[in-house]
Design a protein around this motif. Sequence first.
Motif, mmCIF file in Angstrom:
data_model
loop_
_atom_site.group_PDB
_atom_site.id
_atom_site.type_symbol
_atom_site.label_atom_id
_atom_site.label_comp_id
_atom_site.label_asym_id
_atom_site.label_seq_id
_atom_site.Cartn_x
_atom_site.Cartn_y
_atom_site.Cartn_z
ATOM 1 N N GLN A 60 -0.001 -7.690 -4.414
ATOM 2 C CA GLN A 60 -0.850 -7.319 -5.535
ATOM 3 C C GLN A 60 -0.394 -6.055 -6.261
ATOM 4 O O GLN A 60 -0.873 -5.793 -7.339
ATOM 5 C CB GLN A 60 -2.307 -7.093 -5.065
ATOM 6 C CG GLN A 60 -2.613 -5.724 -4.501
ATOM 7 C CD GLN A 60 -1.984 -5.457 -3.152
ATOM 8 O OE1 GLN A 60 -1.292 -6.290 -2.575
ATOM 9 N NE2 GLN A 60 -2.218 -4.278 -2.618
ATOM 10 N N GLY A 61 0.507 -5.310 -5.724
ATOM 11 C CA GLY A 61 1.007 -4.117 -6.390
ATOM 12 C C GLY A 61 0.278 -2.852 -5.986
ATOM 13 O O GLY A 61 -0.926 -2.871 -5.683
ATOM 14 N N THR A 62 0.995 -1.760 -5.994
ATOM 15 C CA THR A 62 0.415 -0.446 -5.720
ATOM 16 C C THR A 62 0.982 0.541 -6.741
ATOM 17 O O THR A 62 2.184 0.534 -7.018
ATOM 18 C CB THR A 62 0.698 -0.006 -4.269
ATOM 19 O OG1 THR A 62 0.033 1.227 -4.001
ATOM 20 C CG2 THR A 62 2.183 0.142 -3.982
ATOM 21 N N LEU A 63 0.115 1.356 -7.295
ATOM 22 C CA LEU A 63 0.508 2.235 -8.397
ATOM 23 C C LEU A 63 1.088 3.538 -7.879
ATOM 24 O O LEU A 63 0.479 4.225 -7.052
ATOM 25 C CB LEU A 63 -0.698 2.531 -9.282
ATOM 26 C CG LEU A 63 -0.471 3.504 -10.440
ATOM 27 C CD1 LEU A 63 0.554 2.963 -11.427
ATOM 28 C CD2 LEU A 63 -1.801 3.792 -11.144
ATOM 29 N N VAL A 64 2.248 3.869 -8.398
ATOM 30 C CA VAL A 64 2.893 5.153 -8.112
ATOM 31 C C VAL A 64 2.960 5.932 -9.416
ATOM 32 O O VAL A 64 3.504 5.437 -10.406
ATOM 33 C CB VAL A 64 4.304 4.958 -7.539
ATOM 34 C CG1 VAL A 64 5.026 6.298 -7.419
ATOM 35 C CG2 VAL A 64 4.231 4.261 -6.185
ATOM 36 N N THR A 65 2.420 7.130 -9.402
ATOM 37 C CA THR A 65 2.446 7.987 -10.582
ATOM 38 C C THR A 65 3.112 9.298 -10.208
ATOM 39 O O THR A 65 2.680 9.966 -9.268
ATOM 40 C CB THR A 65 1.034 8.259 -11.113
ATOM 41 O OG1 THR A 65 0.371 7.026 -11.379
ATOM 42 C CG2 THR A 65 1.096 9.075 -12.399
ATOM 43 N N VAL A 66 4.159 9.633 -10.937
ATOM 44 C CA VAL A 66 4.897 10.866 -10.680
ATOM 45 C C VAL A 66 4.733 11.771 -11.887
ATOM 46 O O VAL A 66 5.161 11.447 -12.992
ATOM 47 C CB VAL A 66 6.390 10.583 -10.427
ATOM 48 C CG1 VAL A 66 7.105 11.890 -10.071
ATOM 49 C CG2 VAL A 66 6.564 9.549 -9.330
ATOM 50 N N SER A 67 4.107 12.906 -11.667
ATOM 51 C CA SER A 67 3.883 13.845 -12.760
ATOM 52 C C SER A 67 5.027 14.844 -12.842
ATOM 53 O O SER A 67 5.645 15.184 -11.837
ATOM 54 C CB SER A 67 2.556 14.573 -12.566
ATOM 55 O OG SER A 67 2.601 15.357 -11.394
ATOM 56 N N SER A 68 5.283 15.311 -14.046
ATOM 57 C CA SER A 68 6.397 16.251 -14.246
ATOM 58 C C SER A 68 5.957 17.687 -14.067
ATOM 59 O O SER A 68 4.789 17.993 -13.951
ATOM 60 C CB SER A 68 6.975 16.075 -15.651
ATOM 61 O OG SER A 68 5.972 16.253 -16.614
ATOM 62 N N SER A 124 0.840 -1.195 0.000
ATOM 63 C CA SER A 124 0.000 0.000 0.000
ATOM 64 C C SER A 124 0.873 1.242 0.000
ATOM 65 O O SER A 124 2.088 1.156 0.189
ATOM 66 C CB SER A 124 -0.919 0.003 1.220
ATOM 67 O OG SER A 124 -0.161 0.052 2.410
ATOM 68 N N GLY A 125 0.228 2.383 -0.199
ATOM 69 C CA GLY A 125 0.930 3.654 -0.111
ATOM 70 C C GLY A 125 1.149 4.360 -1.427
ATOM 71 O O GLY A 125 1.659 5.481 -1.448
ATOM 72 N N GLY A 126 0.778 3.734 -2.525
ATOM 73 C CA GLY A 126 0.952 4.381 -3.813
ATOM 74 C C GLY A 126 0.029 5.564 -3.981
ATOM 75 O O GLY A 126 -0.896 5.774 -3.199
ATOM 76 N N GLY A 127 0.300 6.348 -5.010
ATOM 77 C CA GLY A 127 -0.534 7.501 -5.272
ATOM 78 C C GLY A 127 0.051 8.369 -6.367
ATOM 79 O O GLY A 127 1.023 7.996 -7.027
ATOM 80 N N LEU A 128 -0.563 9.524 -6.540
ATOM 81 C CA LEU A 128 -0.126 10.489 -7.542
ATOM 82 C C LEU A 128 0.608 11.629 -6.855
ATOM 83 O O LEU A 128 0.057 12.271 -5.950
ATOM 84 C CB LEU A 128 -1.340 11.028 -8.302
ATOM 85 C CG LEU A 128 -1.086 12.189 -9.269
ATOM 86 C CD1 LEU A 128 -0.153 11.764 -10.388
ATOM 87 C CD2 LEU A 128 -2.407 12.702 -9.830
ATOM 88 N N ASP A 148 8.673 15.134 -5.149
ATOM 89 C CA ASP A 148 7.957 14.777 -3.922
ATOM 90 C C ASP A 148 8.445 13.459 -3.353
ATOM 91 O O ASP A 148 9.250 12.746 -3.974
ATOM 92 C CB ASP A 148 6.458 14.685 -4.196
ATOM 93 C CG ASP A 148 5.816 16.055 -4.346
ATOM 94 O OD1 ASP A 148 4.631 16.107 -4.741
ATOM 95 O OD2 ASP A 148 6.491 17.068 -4.077
ATOM 96 N N SER A 149 7.902 13.125 -2.188
ATOM 97 C CA SER A 149 8.229 11.856 -1.521
ATOM 98 C C SER A 149 6.975 11.029 -1.334
ATOM 99 O O SER A 149 5.853 11.561 -1.303
ATOM 100 C CB SER A 149 8.876 12.129 -0.161
ATOM 101 O OG SER A 149 10.086 12.837 -0.293
ATOM 102 N N LEU A 150 7.195 9.749 -1.196
ATOM 103 C CA LEU A 150 6.096 8.812 -0.972
ATOM 104 C C LEU A 150 6.660 7.635 -0.190
ATOM 105 O O LEU A 150 7.835 7.259 -0.376
ATOM 106 C CB LEU A 150 5.531 8.349 -2.306
ATOM 107 C CG LEU A 150 4.083 7.879 -2.410
ATOM 108 C CD1 LEU A 150 3.125 8.972 -1.939
ATOM 109 C CD2 LEU A 150 3.759 7.481 -3.846
ATOM 110 N N LYS A 151 5.830 7.048 0.662
ATOM 111 C CA LYS A 151 6.287 5.907 1.457
ATOM 112 C C LYS A 151 5.362 4.729 1.223
ATOM 113 O O LYS A 151 4.162 4.803 1.503
ATOM 114 C CB LYS A 151 6.317 6.261 2.938
ATOM 115 C CG LYS A 151 6.970 5.211 3.817
ATOM 116 C CD LYS A 151 7.097 5.741 5.247
ATOM 117 C CE LYS A 151 7.853 4.781 6.138
ATOM 118 N NZ LYS A 151 8.036 5.324 7.505
ATOM 119 N N LEU A 152 5.920 3.657 0.737
ATOM 120 C CA LEU A 152 5.164 2.435 0.512
ATOM 121 C C LEU A 152 5.329 1.496 1.701
ATOM 122 O O LEU A 152 6.369 1.498 2.358
ATOM 123 C CB LEU A 152 5.633 1.741 -0.761
ATOM 124 C CG LEU A 152 5.623 2.553 -2.057
ATOM 125 C CD1 LEU A 152 6.042 1.669 -3.227
ATOM 126 C CD2 LEU A 152 4.272 3.173 -2.304
#
Length: 121
Positions: free
Chosen positions: A113-121, A6-10, A15-19
């Motif tokens: 099951q995977g978690t999606l991480v999307t990083v926008s420019s 868990s923890g994915g997101g846009l 930025d930072s993100l923690k899975l």
Amino acid sequence: VQLQASGGGLVQAGDSLKLSCVASGRGRLSIGWFRQTPGKEREFVSAISWRDNSKYYGDSVKGRFTISRDNTGNTVYLQMNSLKPEDTAVYYCAADSGTTRWYSARSWDYWGQGTLVTVSS
């Protein structure tokens, strides 16, 4: 063994993100993180060994990502800093009790099951 990632997101670039990956159902496990984009093979991101908590990183994330494990040993975190658009992928956690071939997806027996991480420019 069951794995829950868990923890994915846009987020935006920089930025930072923690899975998080919660493992249940068995004793000591090494935990790994892989990521995958459409049409490509799973890429090794990071791993932490159950034996001595040694940590391993893929070249593309060294210096930006940090893997850690909580005191129970059942939850593993992937702190991702300075995210780039090329980090966009589905992130999977994997577990195994005996592998030392951290970089090979085929070496890992159990997958979440995977978690999606999307990083926008």
